[in-house]
Design an enzyme around this catalytic site. Structure first.
Site, PDB file in Angstrom:
ATOM      1  N   ARG A  78       0.807  -1.219   0.000  1.00 54.91           N
ATOM      2  CA  ARG A  78       0.000   0.000   0.000  1.00 54.91           C
ATOM      3  C   ARG A  78       0.844   1.274   0.000  1.00 54.91           C
ATOM      4  NH1 ARG A  78      -2.684  -3.917   2.674  1.00 54.91           N
ATOM      5  NH2 ARG A  78      -4.925  -4.139   2.205  1.00 54.91           N
ATOM      6  N   HIS A 103      -0.782  -2.507  -4.562  1.00 48.75           N
ATOM      7  CA  HIS A 103      -0.139  -3.354  -5.574  1.00 48.75           C
ATOM      8  C   HIS A 103      -0.146  -2.715  -6.965  1.00 48.75           C
ATOM      9  CE1 HIS A 103       0.349  -6.309  -2.557  1.00 48.75           C
ATOM     10  NE2 HIS A 103      -0.866  -6.801  -2.581  1.00 48.75           N
ATOM     11  N   HIS A 173       3.056 -12.626  -5.545  1.00 49.68           N
ATOM     12  CA  HIS A 173       1.954 -12.705  -4.581  1.00 49.68           C
ATOM     13  C   HIS A 173       1.301 -14.089  -4.593  1.00 49.68           C
ATOM     14  CE1 HIS A 173      -1.460 -11.440  -2.159  1.00 49.68           C
ATOM     15  NE2 HIS A 173      -0.938 -10.234  -2.037  1.00 49.68           N
ATOM     16  N   ASP A 244      -1.616  -9.616   8.506  1.00 51.74           N
ATOM     17  CA  ASP A 244      -1.365  -8.942   7.231  1.00 51.74           C
ATOM     18  C   ASP A 244      -0.383  -7.827   7.516  1.00 51.74           C
ATOM     19  OD1 ASP A 244      -1.389  -8.101   4.623  1.00 51.74           O
ATOM     20  OD2 ASP A 244      -3.410  -7.253   4.670  1.00 51.74           O
ATOM     21  N   GLU A 306       5.364 -12.465   0.995  1.00 55.58           N
ATOM     22  CA  GLU A 306       5.780 -11.517  -0.036  1.00 55.58           C
ATOM     23  C   GLU A 306       7.088 -10.835   0.353  1.00 55.58           C
ATOM     24  OE1 GLU A 306       2.248  -8.936  -0.692  1.00 55.58           O
ATOM     25  OE2 GLU A 306       1.281 -10.467   0.556  1.00 55.58           O
TER      26      GLU A 306
END
Length: 341
Positions: A78, A103, A173, A244, A306
């Site tokens: 982000r 992304h 991803h 996350d 990631e």
């Protein structure tokens, strides 16, 4: 060996090609030129994929696609407010996650067909030209994704060059699930070589400082069961509906940073990278997605690991460098090593 086949067409009639790489010990990797996407990765012929993917182009173009297997950019993760300032100039980006750019925007690199730049018996290189102003990012950028398959490992090398100072953060991803039957990753264990993680606000934007993992569900310095950590009564876990978050990795250079394991089968994935951070995403919003084999996903049916720079670094310099200068090369090398315990 490397073989090719048609994977279908885009709505405008452009073909999408699948490249299939096979190692000497039976590892099979299928990569699409659409998004430089890992469509499947199997332990052998006829085995289920340990990477979540779709059976057709429509799946990858649908709103249900949560970047499954794709290379994302120009800036992965982000960017707050879908804007950043570089050399005194504010650049407004495509906002595709509320007010943030996620992304790379609505038409990030995952939605493009990459050109074939080279292939041989064990590797594939795809290339993408991203023009000045693409989704709001400055400068012409040439990105490359090189997949190399060796005995029980996949090496992905992402590189980029530009003609104007810009920001770059590329990553793959893929969502992993090592269970042969594709059950939840709750029973998997995860180890991450990180002493600090990056707390986020209600928009999943970093609050600007790293915190010690000690005493939190983010302490993964020894292997922990994922299902236990995503249900921990911690405000950061509660806000994200799981994990996350970006982890500040120990060390530098290409080194092992994470181990994902599935105890019942003994399967293990070791991730090596030269990047400073690892975004761990426990598939918190996968519910209701239908993927390959008409399988309906549930929350937590896959985990993304990631390798990248920290999110929102273009707006928060303390989180590390995010720029690429003309004449320099951006490089992100990631290795997925597969074995059994």
């Amino acid at each position: 060996m490397t073989t090719t086949s048609s994977f279908g067409e885009l709505p405008d009639g452009s073909p999408v090609t699948a490249y299939r790489l096979t190692s000497g010990d039976g590892l099979v990797l299928t990569v699409l030129d659409l998004g430089a996407t890992v469509q499947s990765l199997t332990w052998g012929e006829g085995q289920p994929s340990i990477v979540i993917g779709y059976d057709d182009v429509a799946g990858y173009l649908s709103t249900d696609n949560d970047y499954q297997g794709a290379v994302v950019g120009r800036y992965a993760n982000r960017v707050a407010g879908a804007r950043f300032t570089l050399d005194g100039v504010e650049h407004r980006l495509d906002a595709n996650d509320a007010t943030s750019c996620l992304h790379g925007g609505h038409r990030g690199y995952d939605r493009r067909v990459w050109a074939l730049a080279g292939r041989d018996d064990r590797s594939l290189t795809l290339e993408l030209e991203s023009p000045d102003g693409d989704q709001g990012f400055p400068g012409n950028l040439r990105a490359r994704a090189r997949y190399e398959l060796t005995e029980r490992s996949v090496t992905l090398t992402l590189t980029a060059t530009c003609d104007r100072r810009t920001v770059v953060n590329l990553t793959n991803h893929s969502y992993f699930n090592l269970a042969p039957g594709g059950s939840s990753v709750d029973s998997h264990t995860l180890e991450v070589q990180a002493d600090q993680y990056l707390p986020v606000d209600g928009r999943s934007i970093p609050v600007g400082h790293l915190e010690d993992v000690t005493g939190t569900p983010f302490d993964l310095r020894t292997a922990a069961r994922i299902g236990d950590r995503v249900r921990a009564p911690h405000p950061q876990v509660r806000a994200a509906r799981g994990i996350d978050h970006s982890f500040q990795l120990r060390g530098s250079g290409l080194r092992p940073v994470a181990v994902l394991a599935e105890p019942a089968s003994g399967r293990r994935l070791t991730v090596l990278t030269d990047q400073p951070a690892l975004q761990v995403y426990t598939g918190n919003f996968l519910t209701g997605r239908t993927v390959a084999g008409d399988r309906l996903l549930r929350q937590g049916d896959g985990i993304a690991l990631e390798t990248q720079r920290h999110p929102d670094a273009p707006n928060q310099p303390a989180l590390g460098p995010a720029t690429l200068e003309p004449g320099d090369e951006y490089r992100n090398t990631t290795v997925w090593q597969l074995d059994r315990t």
